[in-house]
Scaffold this motif. Structure first.
Motif, PDB file in Angstrom:
ATOM      1  N   HIS A   1       0.845  -1.189   0.000  1.00 13.79           N
ATOM      2  CA  HIS A   1       0.000   0.000   0.000  1.00 13.79           C
ATOM      3  C   HIS A   1       0.880   1.238   0.000  1.00 13.79           C
ATOM      4  N   ASP A   2       0.493   2.228  -0.794  1.00 10.61           N
ATOM      5  CA  ASP A   2       1.188   3.515  -0.875  1.00 10.61           C
ATOM      6  C   ASP A   2       0.117   4.594  -0.812  1.00 10.61           C
ATOM      7  N   GLU A   3       0.061   5.297   0.296  1.00  8.70           N
ATOM      8  CA  GLU A   3      -1.028   6.246   0.529  1.00  8.70           C
ATOM      9  C   GLU A   3      -1.126   7.301  -0.561  1.00  8.70           C
ATOM     10  N   GLU A   4       0.018   7.731  -1.102  1.00  8.59           N
ATOM     11  CA  GLU A   4      -0.031   8.767  -2.136  1.00  8.59           C
ATOM     12  C   GLU A   4      -0.660   8.270  -3.432  1.00  8.59           C
ATOM     13  N   LEU A   5      -0.692   6.958  -3.623  1.00  6.48           N
ATOM     14  CA  LEU A   5      -1.362   6.419  -4.807  1.00  6.48           C
ATOM     15  C   LEU A   5      -2.863   6.664  -4.763  1.00  6.48           C
ATOM     16  N   ALA A   6      -3.416   6.771  -3.569  1.00  7.23           N
ATOM     17  CA  ALA A   6      -4.869   6.942  -3.450  1.00  7.23           C
ATOM     18  C   ALA A   6      -5.320   8.227  -4.130  1.00  7.23           C
ATOM     19  N   ASP A   7      -4.540   9.305  -3.963  1.00  5.21           N
ATOM     20  CA  ASP A   7      -4.902  10.569  -4.621  1.00  5.21           C
ATOM     21  C   ASP A   7      -4.778  10.446  -6.133  1.00  5.21           C
ATOM     22  N   LEU A   8      -3.689   9.860  -6.604  1.00  4.27           N
ATOM     23  CA  LEU A   8      -3.532   9.663  -8.041  1.00  4.27           C
ATOM     24  C   LEU A   8      -4.638   8.760  -8.588  1.00  4.27           C
ATOM     25  N   ALA A   9      -4.988   7.720  -7.829  1.00  2.66           N
ATOM     26  CA  ALA A   9      -6.030   6.798  -8.273  1.00  2.66           C
ATOM     27  C   ALA A   9      -7.365   7.513  -8.429  1.00  2.66           C
ATOM     28  N   GLY A  10      -7.679   8.418  -7.499  1.00  2.00           N
ATOM     29  CA  GLY A  10      -8.931   9.150  -7.601  1.00  2.00           C
ATOM     30  C   GLY A  10      -8.980  10.016  -8.842  1.00  2.00           C
ATOM     31  N   ARG A  11      -7.897  10.707  -9.141  1.00  2.00           N
ATOM     32  CA  ARG A  11      -7.873  11.567 -10.331  1.00  2.00           C
ATOM     33  C   ARG A  11      -7.971  10.745 -11.612  1.00  2.00           C
ATOM     34  N   LEU A  12      -7.272   9.617 -11.642  1.00  2.00           N
ATOM     35  CA  LEU A  12      -7.274   8.802 -12.853  1.00  2.00           C
ATOM     36  C   LEU A  12      -8.593   8.057 -13.045  1.00  2.00           C
TER      37      LEU A  12
END
Length: 310
Positions: free
Chosen positions: A69-80
């Motif tokens: 898990h990488d918390e910063e991926l969650a923001d990128l995932a939401g945008r994508l």
């Protein structure tokens, strides 16, 4: 690489198909995303921590995959995921989100982890996709398969190439999450008989995931995307990108370098390459395939001059 056999993006309008090759069209339609923009200048990789790295190495050696898990991926995932929803609404294949910096940043953040497995100078393969699995349309995952099979393993069993798969929305058994047969539970894993599937069904493992999670597996493990259920509350969106060691012959060409910052033109040509090379697994409209052929013009993408991110 795995995913749905039935695309959500259908036949685009003729004027839309013409616009897909224009950078200003993409900048105007997705102003919240960047193309060689501010993200490229502020890109940061995720630090490698000893204990999770050791656990990942142990799981890769025994089972052929791991999840982190990488918390910063969650923001990128939401945008994508929001961008993919907009693409699907306009009948644009989700793979076009790879025109944006954010799609590549999802994978490049794990640079130290990829380097740990594949060595310094590992290469990004020209093999990627993005998916929108719609339970309402009865979509399902690709059938059980191995990405490259035993040729992707070194003599000592270590990986020569890897797939990184990232859920952009929740992936669950209801909306078609990934399933895998761990390497140590697969009697034909890494053998000449790998094409004959001998599945010990109790050993099959579901891989549910949330935004911020990512999965990395070697390209010899057997895996698949599941059939979605009409009772799933929302579609499952995801992305995948492949990597290989830099000191072996290319599994596909052109190799893209390590964390390359590609121009819009080269990203577009690579997207076109994906549309054509995965047509047997993810068939799109004749118009979209014709557009991909026109973009490539019979020549492979030329990426050698593109720079790596700071």
């Amino acid at each position: 690489m795995t995913e749905t056999a039935l695309p959500s993006a259908g036949r685009p309008a003729p004027d839309l198909a013409r616009n897909l090759a224009r950078e200003d069209f993409w900048r105007g339609m997705f102003p919240e995303l960047t193309i060689r923009g501010r993200l490229a200048g502020t890109f940061r990789v995720r630090a490698l921590r000893n204990e999770p790295a050791m656990r990942a190495a142990q799981r890769m050696r025994l089972e052929g995959y791991f999840q982190e898990h990488d918390e910063e991926l969650a923001d990128l995932a939401g945008r994508l995921s929001r961008a993919i929803e907009r693409c699907v609404a306009r009948k644009i294949p989700p793979v076009f989100v790879f025109l944006f910096d954010e799609a590549w940043a999802v994978f490049y953040r794990q640079h130290p982890l990829l380097e740990m497995f594949l060595g310094a100078g590992y290469q990004v393969l020209p093999d990627f996709w993005a998916w929108h699995v719609d339970p309402g349309a009865g979509e399902a995952g690709w059938r059980p398969h191995r990405d490259k099979g035993r040729r992707a393993l070194a003599a000592d069993g270590s990986p020569l190439s890897l797939t990184m798969w990232v859920p952009l929305t929740e992936a669950s058994p209801l909306n078609g999450c990934m399933y895998i047969l761990p390497a140590n539970r697969d009697p034909v894993y890494g053998t000449a008989d790998e094409a004959v599937q001998r599945i010990d069904f109790p050993a099959v493992r579901a891989l549910p995931g949330l935004p911020g999670d990512f999965f990395i597996w070697n390209q010899a493990v057997l895996h698949w995307g599941a059939q979605s259920s009409p009772f799933a509350e929302r579609p499952r969106m995801s992305m995948a990108l492949e990597f290989q060691r830099g000191d072996i012959a290319p599994f596909n060409e052109p190799l893209l370098g390590t964390m390359p910052l590609l121009s819009f033109e080269n990203r577009l040509r690579l997207v076109a390459k994906q549309i054509l090379q995965y047509a047997h697994m993810y068939p799109l409209s004749p118009e979209m395939q014709a557009l991909a052929g026109q973009v490539l013009g019979g020549e492979p993408p030329a990426v050698g001059a593109d720079a790596a991110p700071a």
